[in-house]
Design an enzyme around this catalytic site. Structure first.
Site: not given
Length: 209
Positions: A83, A113, A140, A163, A178
């Site tokens: 989308n 970085h 979204g 993550t 999670r």
């Protein structure tokens, strides 16, 4: 190794390298054209996506606007839909499977970085690949960070920041994201029944028109 080879190998590299800068300029020109095109020119948009990306599967579509770093490191399977306003930072490979759905503003960030500020100030950076397996749905504003793999059939709730890897066929949410629960046979049976009911109803209606 060239700077591009270092980039694709996940090593520190200089993003200001002229070859890489030229490749990013190519992607900027193509994404600008894509985002400016007639929104109903489906054939033209698909052709431009095929020029931009490493691979675009059959029946796949990205709503404008869309941004990426290079495009050439992005491989998309069949029947993919993204989308509005998605961003894919593809300094490392991004692999997206078949029948994957992205909500608005999904961001895939392969770029990283150094944590040490003095090292970061040198301008050197690195990237790690992202893999989205078949039949994944990202809601979204989901953000996926470098090195993450999301397993087949998994659903990630809107606004999550992923993550670490997620296993197949789970519902996950949060920041950091999670696993909330597995997607079960009960889920499959419930939704399959609704799909059957829809198809039966549409088939009856079609016979009456």
């Amino acid at each position: 190794m060239t700077e591009q080879e270092r980039m694709l190998a996940g090593q520190l590299y200089d993003a200001g390298n002229p070859e890489l800068a030229a490749a990013r300029d190519r992607a900027k020109r193509l994404t600008w054209r894509y985002n400016q095109m007639d929104p109903t020119d489906y054939a033209g948009r698909t052709a431009l996506l095929r020029e931009l990306l490493g691979r675009l599967g059959e029946g796949s579509w990205i709503e404008p606007s869309f941004r990426c770093d290079y495009g050439t490191q992005i491989s998309i399977g069949d029947a993919f839909f993204a989308n509005y306003d998605c961003v894919f930072l593809d300094v490392a490979p991004i692999a997206i499977g078949d029948h994957v759905m992205f909500g608005p503003r999904v961001c895939l960030y392969t770029a990283g970085h150094p944590l040490d500020p003095e090292s970061r100030d040198t301008g050197l950076e690195f990237g790690h690949p992202i893999t989205i397996q078949n039949s994944v749905w990202l809601g979204g504003n989901v953000v996926v960070l470098p090195g993450v793999t999301i397993g087949e059939g998994t659903v990630v709730a809107a606004g999550s920041v992923v993550t670490r890897d997620l296993p197949p066929r789970v519902l996950a949410a949060g920041n950091p994201c999670r696993v909330l629960r597995s997607l079960t046979e009960r889920d499959r049976a419930q939704w399959a029944a609704q799909v059957r009911a829809y198809r039966e109803e549409r088939g009856q209606n079609a016979g009456q028109t």
